[in-house]
Design a protein around this motif. Structure first.
Motif, PDB file in Angstrom:
ATOM      1  N   GLU A 112      -8.781   5.143  -6.242  1.00 56.27           N
ATOM      2  CA  GLU A 112      -8.122   3.947  -5.733  1.00 56.27           C
ATOM      3  C   GLU A 112      -9.089   2.769  -5.790  1.00 56.27           C
TER       4      GLU A 112
ATOM      5  N   LEU B 221      -3.299   9.329  -5.778  1.00 56.93           N
ATOM      6  CA  LEU B 221      -4.426   9.905  -5.041  1.00 56.93           C
ATOM      7  C   LEU B 221      -4.454  11.425  -5.181  1.00 56.93           C
ATOM      8  N   ARG B 222      -3.300  12.060  -5.042  1.00 54.64           N
ATOM      9  CA  ARG B 222      -3.229  13.524  -5.156  1.00 54.64           C
ATOM     10  C   ARG B 222      -3.659  13.989  -6.532  1.00 54.64           C
TER      11      ARG B 222
ATOM     12  N   ARG C 298       1.318   5.433  -4.678  1.00 55.16           N
ATOM     13  CA  ARG C 298      -0.083   5.402  -4.241  1.00 55.16           C
ATOM     14  C   ARG C 298      -0.543   6.804  -3.854  1.00 55.16           C
ATOM     15  N   GLU C 299       0.236   7.474  -3.033  1.00 60.29           N
ATOM     16  CA  GLU C 299      -0.117   8.825  -2.600  1.00 60.29           C
ATOM     17  C   GLU C 299      -0.111   9.793  -3.783  1.00 60.29           C
ATOM     18  N   ARG C 300       0.815   9.619  -4.693  1.00 59.37           N
ATOM     19  CA  ARG C 300       0.899  10.490  -5.870  1.00 59.37           C
ATOM     20  C   ARG C 300      -0.363  10.354  -6.735  1.00 59.37           C
TER      21      ARG C 300
ATOM     22  N   GLU D 253       6.619   6.367  -3.679  1.00 63.20           N
ATOM     23  CA  GLU D 253       5.322   6.391  -3.003  1.00 63.20           C
ATOM     24  C   GLU D 253       4.211   6.792  -3.988  1.00 63.20           C
TER      25      GLU D 253
ATOM     26  N   GLU E  67       0.816  -1.207   0.000  1.00 59.49           N
ATOM     27  CA  GLU E  67       0.000   0.000   0.000  1.00 59.49           C
ATOM     28  C   GLU E  67       0.856   1.268   0.000  1.00 59.49           C
ATOM     29  N   VAL E  68       1.976   1.176  -0.685  1.00 57.83           N
ATOM     30  CA  VAL E  68       2.862   2.326  -0.864  1.00 57.83           C
ATOM     31  C   VAL E  68       2.999   2.651  -2.346  1.00 57.83           C
TER      32      VAL E  68
ATOM     33  N   THR F  21       2.253   1.266  -6.627  1.00 55.12           N
ATOM     34  CA  THR F  21       1.125   1.027  -7.535  1.00 55.12           C
ATOM     35  C   THR F  21       1.493  -0.100  -8.479  1.00 55.12           C
TER      36      THR F  21
END
Length: 233
Positions: free
Chosen positions: A177, A171-172, A167-169, A165, A144-145, A147
């Motif tokens: 997701e 999402l932003r 996943r966070e990118r 990272e 979960e870090v 993709t």
């Protein structure tokens, strides 16, 4: 026809897979794999691409690579090949996506990591069915870090943000997701010996299993045999 898309717009997904040159591939597996590191990287990529092509929702797989050895092996399992522009991972994916759109402008385009040796066509179909409901979407890796999959509907900008990272990118950037159940094989990428052992527990493709046995990594079993999977109901 894909759920959520008119029949005239899509016949299936174009899946873009980036494959590094073998000298740079799977460096964190170097100690475990020794002189077989390049063979392991090719085996993992071939098992990944073959499994993706066996998914009923996948119309084609476009592999982006600059390595002639990997290219020959991946062509042998049915991938379409384009040269890597050598401008980084996401640039390679965008380059492959342009070729995919040229081949089938009405089809959705997805990026799939090349290191998913336990990939099951039925599980990939679940991910693609979920992705078809959103303009842009992604699937996080098992940690979960990062993709493992990013996709867009036809006609939309293909702007993957893989690396680190991611996943966070994603999402932003507003991508949805995806959280379907029962898709462990699509999330289990392999970068380290522990990752490889986890994939072996799920069951990997025959090429990966053969090399894993050669290098003495325990815990392996064969995954499902290749076969054109039916779409989920």
């Amino acid at each position: 026809m894909l759920k959520g898309m008119p029949p005239s717009e899509s016949s299936g997904w174009s899946v873009v897979v980036p494959v590094k040159t073998l000298v740079a591939a799977k460096t964190r597996l170097a100690e475990a794999a020794g002189p077989h590191r390049a063979a392991l990287a090719v085996a993992i990529a071939c098992d990944t691409v073959e499994a993706a092509l066996s998914c009923a929702l996948v119309a084609r797989v476009v592999v982006v690579t600059g390595d002639p050895v990997a290219a020959e092996a991946l062509s042998g399992v049915g991938a379409r090949l384009v040269a890597d522009p050598e401008a980084g991972l996401n640039a390679a994916l965008r380059h492959g996506a342009r070729e995919a759109v040229r081949l089938a402008p009405g089809d959705p385009v997805g990026a799939l990591q090349a290191d998913l040796p336990a990939l099951r066509h039925a599980e990939l179909a679940r991910v693609l069915t979920a992705a078809a409901e959103f303009d842009r979407s992604f699937l996080p890796d098992a940690a979960e870090v990062g993709t493992t999959f990013y996709g867009v509907r036809p006609g939309l900008e293909f702007a993957p943000g893989f690396g680190g990272e991611s996943r966070e990118r994603h999402l932003r950037r507003g991508a949805k997701e995806l959280c379907p159940d029962g898709v462990d094989s699509v999330r289990r990428d392999v970068d380290t010996p522990d990752d490889l052992r986890a994939a072996l527990v799920l069951g990997v493709g025959p090429r990966t299993l053969a090399v894993a046995e050669l290098i003495g990594v325990a815990g392996g079993r064969a995954g499902e045999p290749p076969g054109r999977g039916a779409p989920p109901s």
